[in-house]
Design an enzyme around this catalytic site. Sequence first.
Site, PDB file in Angstrom:
ATOM      1  CE  LYS A   6      13.501   3.510 -11.276  1.00 56.72           C
ATOM      2  NZ  LYS A   6      13.583   1.960 -11.744  1.00 56.72           N
TER       3      LYS A   6
HETATM    4  N1  GLU Z   1      11.189   1.411 -14.278  1.00 50.90           N
HETATM    5  C1  GLU Z   1      11.319  -0.010 -14.268  1.00 50.90           C
HETATM    6  C2  GLU Z   1      11.729  -1.112 -13.661  1.00 50.90           C
HETATM    7  O1  GLU Z   1      11.723  -0.169 -12.389  1.00 50.90           O
HETATM    8  C3  GLU Z   1      11.540  -1.000 -15.996  1.00 50.90           C
HETATM    9  C4  GLU Z   1      12.742   0.157 -16.213  1.00 50.90           C
HETATM   10  C5  GLU Z   1      13.779  -0.731 -18.059  1.00 50.90           C
HETATM   11  O2  GLU Z   1      12.300  -1.247 -18.533  1.00 50.90           O
HETATM   12  O3  GLU Z   1      14.834  -0.596 -18.189  1.00 50.90           O
HETATM   13  O4  GLU Z   1      11.854  -2.311 -14.088  1.00 50.90           O
END
Ligand code: GLU
Length: 425
Positions: free
Chosen positions: A114
């Site tokens: 993240k």
């Molecule tokens: N931000 C989204 C999540 O928390 C998508 C993450 C992604 O597609 O890599 O799942």
Amino acid sequence: MTTLQTHILPVSADPLADAHTQLRSAIDELGYDDSIFEMLALPRREVAVSVPLRRDDGSIEILRGFRVQHNLSRGPGKGGLRYSPDVTLDEVRALAMWMTWKCALLDVPYGGAKGGVRIDPRNYSTPELERVTRRYTSELSHVLGPDTDIPAPDIGTDEKTMAWMMDTYSVSQGRTTLGVVTGKPIALGGSVGRADATSRGVVHIALCALETLQITTDHATAAVQGFGKVGRGAARFLWDAGVKVVAVSDLYGAIFCGGGLHIEALEEHVERTGTVVGFSGTDAIECKDDLLLLAVDLLVPAAVEGVINGMNAGQVKAKLIVEGANGPTTTEADSILADNGTIVVPDILANAGGVIVSYFEWVQANQSYWWTLQEVDDRLKARMYAAWNRVHMHARTRGLTLRTAATSLAVHTVAEAHKLRGLYP
Ligand code: GLU
């Protein structure tokens, strides 16, 4: 319209502590020893950078940026990039850990990661946001890549952000690298069906859970917190499925209509005014977070972490909570809700539709071969239904909450991968 709050996270939220408690419950359930807890509690790699920004007026501002790669045992890091004034390294650590579990649970061949930049994007121009994104990407390009770590949109970022990231990374590599990010514009290697995949997945899971609770959709009522990337689509697809969505909220306020909101008309209102507030035929909910306390069958928190916490969980009347956001329910709230018989479908299952279609986008980009919307939607639905059945059965067999069942299944998958790879040297 009310003035915007700068800070959106509840003060009481401590996502990393909650993530650690969830991991501990899974380790205990699996009978693993402490060394596995220690290995999985700490991120594999974390990078903190300064992001100097030249503002439109010529002044310079220094922002903080983070990228945490929690686990890489099953594949490259994967997870969103968040722009929010509240971002902290601890929050990003928790979100990265949840991505590891989400990918493992849905059998998506990635680890978890993240990113975040401490910025309120609403206060910056588009050229400023472009400069922030390009500098952040360039500071981190040594740890990103289609086989290394693949960002995607999250709170405060969108497909434009991903296009800038892809371009900046590609320039640094001397070749166009579509697979370095997902959630890109369709014209630039994005996938059909990605933009609303999280919402679609939330609703697939909500419908499975309602059926399990023997609540028929055309008698069900729902409240949705958040009308952004996840909440808006969730309200729309619930409405399409015949569920009566009686309340929704956004940053500016919450609205209620006992007879059910006409979501299509509401979407037009939001396009015109930028908020759900003032939609005709609805009552304003004076304190917008009281939406969480409505007597509905289904509650979809689709905004930020920690909104259902020790302070309000005892007053939640919904029979079912399906977590559209990451970490909306604190550990303290989890146990109060369990005592009160409220079913909570955890984020790592409920909102996994986004990363599933991110995976589809990456596969398509790597192969330069594009699927139809039908193919994307069918494959998404099949994965979500299979995961629901697996988690639900596991919870029932072992007498666990859905969260502990889902986390245990995911932790088991990651720990096995780790064991099979062995330690080097
Ligand atoms: N931000 C989204 C999540 O928390 C998508 C993450 C992604 O597609 O890599 O799942």
